[in-house]
Design a protein around this motif. Structure first.
Motif, PDB file in Angstrom:
ATOM      1  N   GLN A 183       0.859  -3.205   7.124  1.00 34.49           N
ATOM      2  CA  GLN A 183       2.104  -3.308   6.370  1.00 34.49           C
ATOM      3  C   GLN A 183       2.312  -4.782   6.064  1.00 34.49           C
ATOM      4  O   GLN A 183       2.507  -5.590   6.982  1.00 34.49           O
ATOM      5  CB  GLN A 183       3.267  -2.739   7.165  1.00 34.49           C
ATOM      6  N   VAL A 185       3.797  -8.019   3.590  1.00 30.68           N
ATOM      7  CA  VAL A 185       4.735  -8.591   2.616  1.00 30.68           C
ATOM      8  C   VAL A 185       4.251  -9.992   2.305  1.00 30.68           C
ATOM      9  O   VAL A 185       3.790 -10.718   3.193  1.00 30.68           O
ATOM     10  CB  VAL A 185       6.183  -8.605   3.139  1.00 30.68           C
ATOM     11  N   PHE A 457       7.279   0.793   8.321  1.00 24.35           N
ATOM     12  CA  PHE A 457       8.580   0.303   7.883  1.00 24.35           C
ATOM     13  C   PHE A 457       9.298   1.365   7.059  1.00 24.35           C
ATOM     14  O   PHE A 457       8.673   2.129   6.308  1.00 24.35           O
ATOM     15  CB  PHE A 457       8.423  -0.934   6.991  1.00 24.35           C
ATOM     16  N   ARG A 462      11.377  -2.933   4.974  1.00 20.78           N
ATOM     17  CA  ARG A 462      10.438  -3.687   4.142  1.00 20.78           C
ATOM     18  C   ARG A 462      11.191  -4.709   3.300  1.00 20.78           C
ATOM     19  O   ARG A 462      10.707  -5.835   3.105  1.00 20.78           O
ATOM     20  CB  ARG A 462       9.640  -2.745   3.252  1.00 20.78           C
TER      21      ARG A 462
END
Length: 601
Positions: A183, A185, A457, A462
């Motif tokens: 996950q 970002v 998430f 997120r």
């Protein structure tokens, strides 16, 4: 039974540890006996200086004879090589330089500094000869060898002259097999550091920047070959595009190599160009390591006026630096605490007049990089501080550089990568499907288990993670803009995680000048108004000695002995836990790091 096996392992580990200590104390005493009476080697007249181009040349070495004898540490570092070659050019005892190529693992920026040192020696009028044995001569090795007056190869050697490539590694299929979901970002469309975890190939943006980078390297390489071998750009390009692998004979026909000679024939050639009247005389050879010791090139810290070189070498992490799993492998990271102490020592020392920070780092943990930048900022308020970028000074490595008075880079430095990301893993399915472990979570607030790694998430989580990354990216842009005299929008245009060569970074305003480490030292000397011929060098942090490293090795050895007493089930569980620990080492941290370990071959 369990108690007994553990007791046996502990006693056995203690006895082996004691034995190793006694052995190394004996070695230490022998070393003292030999080193105590050691004198500088004698260099005879009409000597040929031999540089064996094999492996790498480190940025900084401890100089500890035990590290050289038992840990295979190089007897000289990059500065030693450059200064020794410069001294040899004016040394009446040295008639010629012989570059013996048997492989090269030098980063391209380092290779360029080595090549420039050879070209400087060549200006003295003394002959420079390069030769390869029966090894394959790669582009990297030939880049250095081409600086010589004559390049010779063994008749049966192979010659690689087929262009450049970068191989990016991807782990998505591995994670799929493990039922681990990354996950991620990020801020910056070029921030490709996360791609190995979520893709099986390069994204268009990442491919674009990688192609631009290797084209920049290729251009510098082509220009060097043109100038050294008297070939046109079209001839060089044609050779690279149409010669998957040459034999040494092909290289001679193409004008890249002068002749095919065996060692005795090369020695005869060196005698001839050195002016030997009797070619039957033995050729007096002196290795670079011997010459470094003989001329005592650096005299580091021996003057009242000194320039400090502070090394930031490796991945940026919080805390102290360490050498990774290999106790004798050199630093694998640079800790913010280690760097802070080094900068403070250089700043507080009355013997240090200016500081050069030498960066060789792909970045790392963003808060640690910012702490290191802060230490440079504090030092710059007291003394001149100049950044010298080595082979790579990207992302967090560039972040820390922004506080200095000026930033110098090599044309082949990999820099920029102004962007950040956070990497998380959902390992819930791995525990359940692979290990049969399930979890039932009790929480006091909706986000309490957000970073547990046991579930993915939610959309809201997120968004929160993305906001944190975006804020860090915004701070990065502001810091760069303030240092470079650019607006945040202007920085964003050249940022977004994109990597640049040093030459291209100069064009877009991210560095001040293209220069070597010695150029950075010379600039510091001028700014500090020191005598160019009367200053010393003090290096921080000091590389660990053999016995400092040995303590770590001993701990590893004792631990391995204890593990032998563990049951197979315990070992399997421990190995899995170690895998998870490595996998999650960056979990939840904001990273300012380069896309991947870019190695141009």
């Amino acid at each position: 039974m369990r108690f007994f096996s553990t007791l046996v392992a502990s006693v056995l580990g203690s006895l082996i540890a004691l034995g190793l200590v006694i052995v190394f104390m004996f070695i230490f005493l022998i070393g003292l006996a030999f080193s105590g009476g050691e004198q500088a080697p004698r260099i005879n007249r009409n000597s040929t200086l031999v540089f064996k181009l094999s492996g790498s040349i480190p940025e900084n070495v401890s100089g500890d004879p035990f590290m050289q004898a038992f840990a295979d540490e190089s007897p000289f570092d990059l500065r030693d090589f450059i200064e020794s070659t410069e001294k040899a050019a004016s040394d009446d005892r040295i008639d010629a330089l012989w570059i013996q190529v048997s492989g090269s693992a030098l980063p391209w920026a380092t290779a360029r500094e080595v090549r420039n040192a050879i070209l400087t020696f060549k200006e003295s009028g003394k002959p420079v000869i390069a030769s390869s044995s029966n090894y394959t001569m790669s582009e990297n090795a030939y880049f250095i060898a081409s600086a010589a007056d004559k390049v010779y190869a063994s008749p049966e050697a192979l010659f690689e002259f087929n262009g450049f490539y970068v191989a990016a590694e991807f782990y998505k299929r591995l994670l799929d097999k493990l039922d681990v979901e990354p996950q991620i970002v990020r801020a910056g469309k070029y921030k490709g550091a996360i791609e190995p975890w979520e893709r099986e190939d390069l994204s268009p943006a990442n491919r674009e920047q990688t192609v631009a980078l290797i084209r920049a390297f290729e251009s510098v390489f082509y220009t060097a070959i043109e100038e050294s071998r008297g070939l046109s750009r079209s001839e060089v390009v044609n050779l690279a595009q149409n010669s998957a692998m040459m034999t040494a004979r092909d290289a001679v026909d193409a004008g890249l190599v002068d002749d095919l000679l065996f060692r005795d024939e090369i020695e005869t050639e060196i005698k001839t160009v050195s002016g030997f009247e009797d070619l039957s005389e033995d050729l007096e050879l002196v290795t670079m390591s011997t010459y470094v010791r003989a001329v005592n090139v650096s005299k580091r810290g021996s003057r009242s006026d000194n320039i400090a070189i502070v090394y930031a070498d490796g991945v940026i992490v919080p805390g102290g630096s360490d050498s990774g799993n290999n106790p004798f492998g050199g630093s694998s990271n640079i800790g913010s605490d280690t760097f802070r102490k080094a900068m403070q020592r250089a700043t507080d020392s009355d013997a240090v007049n200016a500081i050069v920070v030498r960066i060789n780092s792909p970045g790392g943990v963003a808060p640690a990089a910012d702490e290191m930048r802060h230490e440079i900022e504090l030092a710059a308020k007291v003394k001149p501080v100049i950044i010298s970028m080595g082979s790579v000074a990207a992302s967090g490595g560039y972040w820390m550089a922004t506080a200095a008075d000026s930033i110098l880079a090599d044309p082949l430095t990999i820099t920029g990568s102004i962007g950040v990301y956070s990497l998380f893993f959902d390992v819930g399915d791995l525990f359940e499907s692979k290990l049969g472990i399930t979890y039932d979570i009790v929480e006091t607030n909706p986000y309490a288990d957000m970073y547990s790694g046991l579930r993915p998430f939610t959309a809201d989580e997120r968004r929160l993670a993305q906001r944190s990354v975006d804020e860090t990216y915004g701070s990065f842009l502001e810091i760069v803009g303030e240092n470079r005299g650019m607006t945040t929008e202007e920085v964003h245009e050249v940022a977004q995680g994109r990597v640049w060569s040093g030459a291209d970074a100069l064009e877009v305003g991210l560095v001040d000048r293209l220069a070597s480490l010695q150029d950075a030292v010379d600039s510091a000397v001028r700014i500090a108004e020191l005598d160019q011929d009367d200053y010393g060098i003090i290096e921080y942090p000091k590389p660990p000695t053999f016995f400092e490293q040995f303590e770590n090795a001993l701990n590893v050895r004792v631990r391995s002995i204890a593990l032998k007493a563990a049951s197979p089930l315990e070992l399997e569980t421990l190995n899995r836990l170690n895998l998870f620990d490595d996998l999650l080492s960056d979990y939840g941290t904001v990273q300012a790091r380069m896309p991947f370990d870019i190695v141009v071959k």
